[in-house]
Write a protein that holds these residues in place. Structure first.
Motif, PDB file in Angstrom:
ATOM      1  N   THR A  62       0.252  -3.487   8.378  1.00 43.75           N
ATOM      2  CA  THR A  62      -0.879  -2.925   7.619  1.00 43.75           C
ATOM      3  C   THR A  62      -1.902  -4.016   7.307  1.00 43.75           C
ATOM      4  O   THR A  62      -1.569  -5.070   6.757  1.00 43.75           O
ATOM      5  N   ILE A  87       5.694  -5.721   0.824  1.00 40.04           N
ATOM      6  CA  ILE A  87       6.550  -4.600   1.234  1.00 40.04           C
ATOM      7  C   ILE A  87       5.746  -3.778   2.234  1.00 40.04           C
ATOM      8  O   ILE A  87       4.621  -3.339   1.925  1.00 40.04           O
ATOM      9  N   SER A  88       6.304  -3.585   3.420  1.00 36.59           N
ATOM     10  CA  SER A  88       5.590  -2.808   4.433  1.00 36.59           C
ATOM     11  C   SER A  88       6.575  -2.249   5.451  1.00 36.59           C
ATOM     12  O   SER A  88       7.379  -2.989   5.995  1.00 36.59           O
ATOM     13  N   GLU A 116       0.363  14.430   1.039  1.00 33.90           N
ATOM     14  CA  GLU A 116       0.197  13.964   2.422  1.00 33.90           C
ATOM     15  C   GLU A 116       0.637  15.017   3.441  1.00 33.90           C
ATOM     16  O   GLU A 116       0.013  15.165   4.488  1.00 33.90           O
ATOM     17  N   LEU A 169       2.799  11.937  -3.897  1.00 31.16           N
ATOM     18  CA  LEU A 169       2.175  11.447  -2.647  1.00 31.16           C
ATOM     19  C   LEU A 169       2.730  12.209  -1.438  1.00 31.16           C
ATOM     20  O   LEU A 169       1.961  12.622  -0.553  1.00 31.16           O
ATOM     21  N   CYS A 210       0.852  -1.199   0.000  1.00 34.48           N
ATOM     22  CA  CYS A 210       0.000   0.000   0.000  1.00 34.48           C
ATOM     23  C   CYS A 210       0.891   1.254   0.000  1.00 34.48           C
ATOM     24  O   CYS A 210       1.995   1.228   0.533  1.00 34.48           O
ATOM     25  N   GLY A 211       0.363   2.338  -0.531  1.00 35.08           N
ATOM     26  CA  GLY A 211       0.973   3.668  -0.387  1.00 35.08           C
ATOM     27  C   GLY A 211       2.404   3.725  -0.902  1.00 35.08           C
ATOM     28  O   GLY A 211       2.733   3.268  -2.002  1.00 35.08           O
ATOM     29  N   THR A 212       3.262   4.309  -0.087  1.00 38.71           N
ATOM     30  CA  THR A 212       4.668   4.460  -0.457  1.00 38.71           C
ATOM     31  C   THR A 212       5.309   3.099  -0.727  1.00 38.71           C
ATOM     32  O   THR A 212       6.119   2.955  -1.653  1.00 38.71           O
ATOM     33  N   SER A 213       4.936   2.101   0.050  1.00 40.85           N
ATOM     34  CA  SER A 213       5.490   0.756  -0.153  1.00 40.85           C
ATOM     35  C   SER A 213       5.073   0.198  -1.515  1.00 40.85           C
ATOM     36  O   SER A 213       5.793  -0.596  -2.126  1.00 40.85           O
TER      37      SER A 213
END
Ligand code: M6R
Length: 332
Positions: free
Chosen positions: A100, A94-95, A226, A222, A48-51
């Protein structure tokens, strides 16, 4: 603690050379995983997101260098991929947090059919307990809301993994120069501080990149959204003409990611398209790139030895700084 720094975000941005150096120390562990994996036919990243942006870079690397077919799936959309997994597909999670929920749920499903690898920053997190293999990114605890040093550490682990899988000594050796390249960017952070005063007025910004620079554009946008709460879009530069070019005008800053390499000329064509619509162009490019300097209102330059293949590890840093300083400018 934040030490002398006003915010965790800037402290953590400045810690990035160390995050890369320490994560390179995972090389032997990653080599063991690569040896144990044997013949993997496909790879599927889930994040998710940046990962997720780190995963996109992973896809380009693995397909380009190791010629392994690679998918990238948003964890929240995973259920439409789950049924196609098999024992020959390595599923990579990836986290930063390793906790998450969407990614955890996907991991529990994927491990039923496939070997799993978790790349996380948190030792002892749920994902490290559930995945078959684990790589710990050595960024240290990240307190800022914006993922910065953990992103660069994730990328470092992914580059090492891809480099070892593809047996690409040249790429692996180049990774040891990355902390130095990042330090050079950080030394010039006052330039970004000055630039931020020229860009904080904007209501909308575009970030453009092609190939390895496309995830850089997504991540730059992003970070700005943010932290500064300014609307920003990251776009594959070749895709802009298929609709959103109509939005570009003299009030819109466009940040163009222009590292040297095989995608440079095509991205330059896209820069000219937005220039023709009078966009305010800030190029992130190599030192001595006279063409980019002449066609942009502003430039921020990076060591010219940083090629497009490793650009995500270095060109992301000025964009993190831009998000940080634009935010300070807005709240001042
Ligand atoms: O802990 P994770 O890496 O799984 O978190 C995923 C996203 O929530 C996270 O990357 C988020 O997008 C960042 N905080 C953005 O800066």
């Amino acid at each position: 603690s934040k030490g002398d720094h006003p915010y965790y975000m800037i402290k953590e941005i400045l810690e990035q050379p160390d995050a890369v150096e320490f994560t390179l120390g995972e090389r032997e562990n990653i080599q063991r995983i690569v040896d144990d994996l044997g013949d993997i036919k496909n790879i599927c990243f889930v994040a998710c997101g940046t990962s997720y942006h780190a995963s996109l870079t992973g896809k380009y690397l693995l397909q380009h260098l190791a010629k392994i077919k690679t998918d990238v799936v948003l964890a929240s959309e995973f259920k439409y991929t789950a049924d196609t997994l098999d024992k020959d597909t390595l599923v990579v999670f990836i986290s930063q947090s390793g906790e998450t929920l969407d990614s955890m749920n996907a991991l529990r499903i994927a491990k039923e059919t496939s070997p799993t690898l978790a790349i996380v920053n948190n030792i002892g997190s749920s994902m490290t307990e559930e995945a078959k293999y684990t790589i710990i990114t050595q960024a240290g605890p990240e307190k800022g809301v914006a993922a910065t040093k953990t992103y660069i550490a994730q990328l470092t682990a992914i580059y090492l993994f891809a480099g070892l899988l593809a047996n690409d000594e040249k790429l692996i050796n180049e990774l040891y120069n990355v902390p130095g390249y990042i330090r050079e960017v950080l030394k010039k952070s006052s330039e970004i501080e000055v630039l931020s005063k020229r860009y904080s007025f904007a209501d909308d910004l575009f970030y453009l990149g092609r190939g390895f620079s496309y995830p850089i554009a997504l991540e730059g946008a992003l970070k700005l959204k943010e932290i500064s709460l300014i609307h920003a879009e990251g776009y594959a530069s070749g895709e802009l003409k298929h609709g959103p070019l109509a939005l570009i005008n003299h009030k819109i800053p466009v940040i163009v990611i222009l590292p040297p390499g095989s995608d440079y000329e095509d991205t330059m064509v896209n820069l000219e398209e937005v220039k023709a619509r009078k966009a305010i162009i800030l190029s992130i490019c190599a030192e001595g790139d006279a063409k980019a300097e002449c066609k942009s209102r502003d430039v921020f330059t990076v060591n010219s030895k940083v090629s497009e293949t490793i650009a995500p590890l270095v060109y992301t840093v000025p964009l993190q700084l831009l998000a940080y300083y634009v935010t300070l400018e807005k709240v001042a």
